[in-house]
Write a protein that holds these residues in place. Structure first.
Motif, PDB file in Angstrom:
ATOM      1  N   LEU A 110       1.952   8.284   5.851  1.00 28.88           N
ATOM      2  CA  LEU A 110       0.596   8.682   5.467  1.00 28.88           C
ATOM      3  C   LEU A 110      -0.373   7.504   5.573  1.00 28.88           C
ATOM      4  O   LEU A 110      -1.485   7.651   6.083  1.00 28.88           O
ATOM      5  CB  LEU A 110       0.592   9.255   4.046  1.00 28.88           C
ATOM      6  CG  LEU A 110      -0.742   9.805   3.537  1.00 28.88           C
ATOM      7  CD1 LEU A 110      -1.258  10.923   4.431  1.00 28.88           C
ATOM      8  CD2 LEU A 110      -0.574  10.291   2.099  1.00 28.88           C
ATOM      9  N   VAL A 111       0.037   6.338   5.127  1.00 28.45           N
ATOM     10  CA  VAL A 111      -0.807   5.143   5.230  1.00 28.45           C
ATOM     11  C   VAL A 111      -1.053   4.807   6.697  1.00 28.45           C
ATOM     12  O   VAL A 111      -2.195   4.546   7.097  1.00 28.45           O
ATOM     13  CB  VAL A 111      -0.179   3.942   4.486  1.00 28.45           C
ATOM     14  CG1 VAL A 111      -0.935   2.650   4.789  1.00 28.45           C
ATOM     15  CG2 VAL A 111      -0.148   4.202   2.984  1.00 28.45           C
ATOM     16  N   SER A 112      -0.001   4.848   7.496  1.00 30.38           N
ATOM     17  CA  SER A 112      -0.138   4.553   8.925  1.00 30.38           C
ATOM     18  C   SER A 112      -1.101   5.529   9.593  1.00 30.38           C
ATOM     19  O   SER A 112      -1.976   5.121  10.370  1.00 30.38           O
ATOM     20  CB  SER A 112       1.238   4.618   9.591  1.00 30.38           C
ATOM     21  OG  SER A 112       1.127   4.451  10.976  1.00 30.38           O
ATOM     22  N   LEU A 113      -0.962   6.816   9.286  1.00 32.22           N
ATOM     23  CA  LEU A 113      -1.856   7.819   9.857  1.00 32.22           C
ATOM     24  C   LEU A 113      -3.293   7.586   9.411  1.00 32.22           C
ATOM     25  O   LEU A 113      -4.213   7.634  10.225  1.00 32.22           O
ATOM     26  CB  LEU A 113      -1.400   9.227   9.467  1.00 32.22           C
ATOM     27  CG  LEU A 113      -2.310  10.370   9.929  1.00 32.22           C
ATOM     28  CD1 LEU A 113      -2.435  10.404  11.450  1.00 32.22           C
ATOM     29  CD2 LEU A 113      -1.789  11.693   9.386  1.00 32.22           C
ATOM     30  N   ALA A 114      -3.492   7.323   8.140  1.00 32.70           N
ATOM     31  CA  ALA A 114      -4.849   7.108   7.621  1.00 32.70           C
ATOM     32  C   ALA A 114      -5.526   5.936   8.321  1.00 32.70           C
ATOM     33  O   ALA A 114      -6.674   6.044   8.767  1.00 32.70           O
ATOM     34  CB  ALA A 114      -4.805   6.877   6.112  1.00 32.70           C
ATOM     35  N   VAL A 115      -4.824   4.828   8.432  1.00 29.70           N
ATOM     36  CA  VAL A 115      -5.383   3.645   9.095  1.00 29.70           C
ATOM     37  C   VAL A 115      -5.658   3.944  10.565  1.00 29.70           C
ATOM     38  O   VAL A 115      -6.715   3.580  11.095  1.00 29.70           O
ATOM     39  CB  VAL A 115      -4.443   2.429   8.932  1.00 29.70           C
ATOM     40  CG1 VAL A 115      -4.882   1.260   9.814  1.00 29.70           C
ATOM     41  CG2 VAL A 115      -4.372   2.007   7.466  1.00 29.70           C
ATOM     42  N   ASP A 116      -4.729   4.648  11.207  1.00 37.05           N
ATOM     43  CA  ASP A 116      -4.903   4.990  12.618  1.00 37.05           C
ATOM     44  C   ASP A 116      -6.124   5.889  12.826  1.00 37.05           C
ATOM     45  O   ASP A 116      -6.911   5.678  13.750  1.00 37.05           O
ATOM     46  CB  ASP A 116      -3.643   5.686  13.128  1.00 37.05           C
ATOM     47  CG  ASP A 116      -3.503   5.645  14.640  1.00 37.05           C
ATOM     48  OD1 ASP A 116      -4.256   4.914  15.311  1.00 37.05           O
ATOM     49  OD2 ASP A 116      -2.618   6.353  15.151  1.00 37.05           O
ATOM     50  N   THR A 139       0.832  -1.201   0.000  1.00 39.68           N
ATOM     51  CA  THR A 139       0.000   0.000   0.000  1.00 39.68           C
ATOM     52  C   THR A 139       0.867   1.252   0.000  1.00 39.68           C
ATOM     53  O   THR A 139       0.624   2.177  -0.771  1.00 39.68           O
ATOM     54  CB  THR A 139      -0.939   0.008   1.218  1.00 39.68           C
ATOM     55  OG1 THR A 139      -1.786  -1.145   1.152  1.00 39.68           O
ATOM     56  CG2 THR A 139      -1.794   1.260   1.246  1.00 39.68           C
ATOM     57  N   ALA A 140       1.884   1.279   0.848  1.00 36.35           N
ATOM     58  CA  ALA A 140       2.770   2.445   0.905  1.00 36.35           C
ATOM     59  C   ALA A 140       3.468   2.657  -0.432  1.00 36.35           C
ATOM     60  O   ALA A 140       3.590   3.796  -0.892  1.00 36.35           O
ATOM     61  CB  ALA A 140       3.785   2.280   2.033  1.00 36.35           C
ATOM     62  N   ALA A 141       3.901   1.586  -1.076  1.00 36.24           N
ATOM     63  CA  ALA A 141       4.569   1.718  -2.377  1.00 36.24           C
ATOM     64  C   ALA A 141       3.604   2.266  -3.426  1.00 36.24           C
ATOM     65  O   ALA A 141       3.974   3.118  -4.245  1.00 36.24           O
ATOM     66  CB  ALA A 141       5.134   0.370  -2.816  1.00 36.24           C
ATOM     67  N   ASP A 188       9.110   6.602   2.684  1.00 39.52           N
ATOM     68  CA  ASP A 188       8.918   6.863   4.119  1.00 39.52           C
ATOM     69  C   ASP A 188       7.709   7.760   4.359  1.00 39.52           C
ATOM     70  O   ASP A 188       6.918   7.525   5.271  1.00 39.52           O
ATOM     71  CB  ASP A 188      10.161   7.506   4.736  1.00 39.52           C
ATOM     72  CG  ASP A 188      11.311   6.534   4.885  1.00 39.52           C
ATOM     73  OD1 ASP A 188      11.101   5.315   4.729  1.00 39.52           O
ATOM     74  OD2 ASP A 188      12.435   7.008   5.169  1.00 39.52           O
ATOM     75  N   ALA A 189       7.551   8.801   3.543  1.00 42.44           N
ATOM     76  CA  ALA A 189       6.413   9.715   3.696  1.00 42.44           C
ATOM     77  C   ALA A 189       5.108   8.990   3.389  1.00 42.44           C
ATOM     78  O   ALA A 189       4.095   9.185   4.074  1.00 42.44           O
ATOM     79  CB  ALA A 189       6.572  10.924   2.788  1.00 42.44           C
ATOM     80  N   ALA A 190       5.114   8.139   2.377  1.00 42.38           N
ATOM     81  CA  ALA A 190       3.914   7.370   2.029  1.00 42.38           C
ATOM     82  C   ALA A 190       3.572   6.379   3.133  1.00 42.38           C
ATOM     83  O   ALA A 190       2.400   6.206   3.478  1.00 42.38           O
ATOM     84  CB  ALA A 190       4.114   6.648   0.705  1.00 42.38           C
ATOM     85  N   THR A 191       4.578   5.747   3.698  1.00 45.41           N
ATOM     86  CA  THR A 191       4.368   4.808   4.806  1.00 45.41           C
ATOM     87  C   THR A 191       3.735   5.530   5.990  1.00 45.41           C
ATOM     88  O   THR A 191       2.783   5.027   6.598  1.00 45.41           O
ATOM     89  CB  THR A 191       5.697   4.149   5.216  1.00 45.41           C
ATOM     90  OG1 THR A 191       6.228   3.448   4.082  1.00 45.41           O
ATOM     91  CG2 THR A 191       5.517   3.184   6.378  1.00 45.41           C
TER      92      THR A 191
END
Length: 177
Positions: free
Chosen positions: A96-102, A78-80, A91-94
């Motif tokens: 963003l994905v982590s924040l969105a899911v959280d 997903t991050a890729a 790293d920025a995408a990772t």
């Protein structure tokens, strides 16, 4: 009709109270900053900020949905994908994905505040990062108090308040001091 925006309405009219979304966006599209009096420009800028926060919340829901889909699986895939389509570093995408899911799964009130334009994405990120290690009940309590304060605080002030609340270790109990 009450609440209707009419052509020629002044920026300080009823539109200023509109919730972020399609109608507010349509109204904002009609404004030409050079034609507005100086006193109205801050209110228009604030409306754009609310609208941007709303769009950030919508994007978070889409990214969280992508992360939850089995094909491709969430996580690095997903991050890729997000890095590629948004032209971000991995790293920025990772992040963003982590924040969105959280936001979608662990901080629904923060996501709602973002969606309503009461807070910005950086403030939502601060709340998520600073409360991530708390248990669900404590996290929800700290989130609730933080959201009452966050709209009126700068990011630095919110960071300081959250750090103080975490350092005290008393969650929401000391948050109203």
């Amino acid at each position: 009709m009450a609440g209707m925006i009419r052509p020629g309405d002044h920026p300080s009219a009823a539109w200023a109270g509109l919730a972020p979304g399609t109608v507010l966006n349509a109204v904002l599209e009609t404004f030409e900053p050079p034609a507005l009096p100086r006193r109205d420009l801050p209110r228009v800028a604030a409306a754009y900020q609310r609208q941007g926060a709303h769009l950030d919340a919508m994007q978070a829901r889409v990214i969280a949905e992508l992360a939850g889909r089995p094909d491709p699986p969430g996580g690095p895939a997903t991050a890729a994908t997000i890095a590629e389509v948004l032209h971000l570093e991995l790293d920025a995408a990772t992040d963003l994905v982590s924040l969105a899911v959280d936001l979608v799964t662990g901080l629904p009130a923060t996501l709602a505040a973002l969606d309503d334009g009461r807070i910005t994405l950086p403030k939502a990120r601060l709340i998520a990062e600073r409360t991530r290690r708390l248990g669900p009940a404590t996290r929800a309590a700290v989130e609730a108090v933080a959201l009452t304060r966050a709209p009126a605080l700068t990011e630095t002030q919110l960071r300081r308040w959250l750090d103080d609340a975490m350092a005290r270790g008393d969650g929401a109990n000391g948050a109203t001091r």
